[in-house]
Design a protein around this motif. Structure first.
Motif, PDB file in Angstrom:
ATOM      1  N   LEU A 242      32.968  40.883  44.404  1.00  0.00           N
ATOM      2  CA  LEU A 242      32.221  39.633  44.504  1.00  0.00           C
ATOM      3  C   LEU A 242      30.796  39.830  44.003  1.00  0.00           C
ATOM      4  O   LEU A 242      30.303  40.956  43.884  1.00  0.00           O
ATOM      5  CB  LEU A 242      32.220  39.149  45.954  1.00  0.00           C
ATOM      6  N   ASP A 243      30.135  38.715  43.736  1.00  0.00           N
ATOM      7  CA  ASP A 243      28.759  38.743  43.244  1.00  0.00           C
ATOM      8  C   ASP A 243      27.877  39.514  44.215  1.00  0.00           C
ATOM      9  O   ASP A 243      27.811  39.200  45.390  1.00  0.00           O
ATOM     10  CB  ASP A 243      28.247  37.308  43.082  1.00  0.00           C
ATOM     11  N   GLY A 244      27.192  40.535  43.708  1.00  0.00           N
ATOM     12  CA  GLY A 244      26.334  41.346  44.557  1.00  0.00           C
ATOM     13  C   GLY A 244      24.929  40.806  44.688  1.00  0.00           C
ATOM     14  O   GLY A 244      24.080  41.422  45.330  1.00  0.00           O
ATOM     15  N   ASN A 245      24.653  39.648  44.088  1.00  0.00           N
ATOM     16  CA  ASN A 245      23.306  39.076  44.128  1.00  0.00           C
ATOM     17  C   ASN A 245      23.175  38.013  45.207  1.00  0.00           C
ATOM     18  O   ASN A 245      22.412  37.063  45.069  1.00  0.00           O
ATOM     19  CB  ASN A 245      22.928  38.482  42.769  1.00  0.00           C
ATOM     20  N   GLY A 246      23.937  38.118  46.253  1.00  0.00           N
ATOM     21  CA  GLY A 246      23.792  37.208  47.370  1.00  0.00           C
ATOM     22  C   GLY A 246      24.673  35.974  47.305  1.00  0.00           C
ATOM     23  O   GLY A 246      24.561  35.100  48.162  1.00  0.00           O
TER      24      GLY A 246
ATOM     25  N   ASP B 125      32.780  38.613  40.292  1.00  0.00           N
ATOM     26  CA  ASP B 125      32.125  39.192  39.113  1.00  0.00           C
ATOM     27  C   ASP B 125      33.038  40.116  38.332  1.00  0.00           C
ATOM     28  O   ASP B 125      32.885  40.279  37.128  1.00  0.00           O
ATOM     29  CB  ASP B 125      30.883  39.984  39.521  1.00  0.00           C
ATOM     30  N   GLU B 126      34.000  40.719  39.022  1.00  0.00           N
ATOM     31  CA  GLU B 126      34.834  41.722  38.361  1.00  0.00           C
ATOM     32  C   GLU B 126      36.173  41.814  39.064  1.00  0.00           C
ATOM     33  O   GLU B 126      36.267  41.625  40.278  1.00  0.00           O
ATOM     34  CB  GLU B 126      34.120  43.074  38.405  1.00  0.00           C
TER      35      GLU B 126
ATOM     36  N   THR C 108      42.070  29.384  30.451  1.00  0.00           N
ATOM     37  CA  THR C 108      40.967  30.186  29.933  1.00  0.00           C
ATOM     38  C   THR C 108      41.259  31.661  30.196  1.00  0.00           C
ATOM     39  O   THR C 108      41.826  32.007  31.238  1.00  0.00           O
ATOM     40  CB  THR C 108      39.620  29.810  30.579  1.00  0.00           C
ATOM     41  N   TRP C 109      40.866  32.508  29.251  1.00  0.00           N
ATOM     42  CA  TRP C 109      41.154  33.931  29.326  1.00  0.00           C
ATOM     43  C   TRP C 109      39.878  34.742  29.207  1.00  0.00           C
ATOM     44  O   TRP C 109      38.947  34.356  28.507  1.00  0.00           O
ATOM     45  CB  TRP C 109      42.106  34.343  28.201  1.00  0.00           C
ATOM     46  N   THR C 110      39.849  35.869  29.867  1.00  0.00           N
ATOM     47  CA  THR C 110      38.750  36.823  29.771  1.00  0.00           C
ATOM     48  C   THR C 110      39.305  38.141  29.265  1.00  0.00           C
ATOM     49  O   THR C 110      40.333  38.620  29.756  1.00  0.00           O
ATOM     50  CB  THR C 110      38.083  37.039  31.142  1.00  0.00           C
ATOM     51  N   THR C 111      38.627  38.728  28.294  1.00  0.00           N
ATOM     52  CA  THR C 111      39.040  40.017  27.738  1.00  0.00           C
ATOM     53  C   THR C 111      38.638  41.141  28.684  1.00  0.00           C
ATOM     54  O   THR C 111      37.532  41.156  29.210  1.00  0.00           O
ATOM     55  CB  THR C 111      38.380  40.241  26.370  1.00  0.00           C
TER      56      THR C 111
ATOM     57  N   SER D 221      35.083  42.698  33.622  1.00  0.00           N
ATOM     58  CA  SER D 221      33.774  42.472  34.238  1.00  0.00           C
ATOM     59  C   SER D 221      33.051  41.306  33.578  1.00  0.00           C
ATOM     60  O   SER D 221      33.480  40.792  32.557  1.00  0.00           O
ATOM     61  CB  SER D 221      32.938  43.750  34.140  1.00  0.00           C
ATOM     62  N   GLY D 222      31.933  40.897  34.211  1.00  0.00           N
ATOM     63  CA  GLY D 222      31.147  39.775  33.700  1.00  0.00           C
ATOM     64  C   GLY D 222      31.846  38.442  33.853  1.00  0.00           C
ATOM     65  O   GLY D 222      31.685  37.546  33.042  1.00  0.00           O
ATOM     66  N   LEU D 223      32.624  38.280  34.905  1.00  0.00           N
ATOM     67  CA  LEU D 223      33.463  37.090  35.065  1.00  0.00           C
ATOM     68  C   LEU D 223      32.708  35.853  35.527  1.00  0.00           C
ATOM     69  O   LEU D 223      32.864  34.792  34.963  1.00  0.00           O
ATOM     70  CB  LEU D 223      34.602  37.380  36.045  1.00  0.00           C
ATOM     71  N   SER D 224      31.959  35.932  36.603  1.00  0.00           N
ATOM     72  CA  SER D 224      31.320  34.774  37.220  1.00  0.00           C
ATOM     73  C   SER D 224      32.346  33.681  37.517  1.00  0.00           C
ATOM     74  O   SER D 224      32.142  32.509  37.227  1.00  0.00           O
ATOM     75  CB  SER D 224      30.190  34.241  36.329  1.00  0.00           C
TER      76      SER D 224
END
Length: 120
Positions: free
Chosen positions: A56-60, A66-67, A88-91, A102-105
């Motif tokens: 999960l997002d580590g920025n609060g 996130d990954e 939608t797809w993420t590489t 990573s970099g999912l958001s």
């Protein structure tokens, strides 16, 4: 005069033959490497996915993924994930059998399912 025309015609004919031979020589010098072609079939095997871990997002903001990382039962050269059924797809980055996306958001609330596509 007619003799001169004949000599010119013979000269033109000889020149044309020389040029034809030169062009043929260049064409005959082509080298083409051996290639393969064929037809066959083989089974398409699916991967077994294990060890799925969401980060999960580590920025609060724990409402975002996130990954995601997972393990495949065989090495892959490319992999993709989708959380919305394939719209939608993420590489992802495979490292042998271990895959990291990573970099999912990606919103946790909007994540309906995890769909994975991988290939060797």
């Amino acid at each position: 005069m007619s003799r001169v025309l004949r000599l010119r015609n013979v000269g033109a004919l000889i020149l044309a033959l020389i040029l034809s031979a030169a062009v043929y020589g260049f064409a005959a010098a082509n080298v083409v490497p051996d290639t393969y072609a064929g037809d066959g079939n083989g089974a398409i095997l699916g991967y077994t996915v294990s060890n799925v871990v969401y980060t999960l997002d580590g920025n609060g903001d724990p409402s975002d993924i996130d990954e995601v990382s997972f393990t495949l039962d065989a090495a892959a050269s490319e992999a993709f994930v989708s959380f919305d059924g394939g719209t939608t797809w993420t590489t992802c980055v495979p490292a042998g059998m271990n895959v990291t996306c990573s970099g999912l958001s990606q919103s946790v609330l909007a994540a309906a399912n995890l769909r994975i596509v991988a290939a060797d």
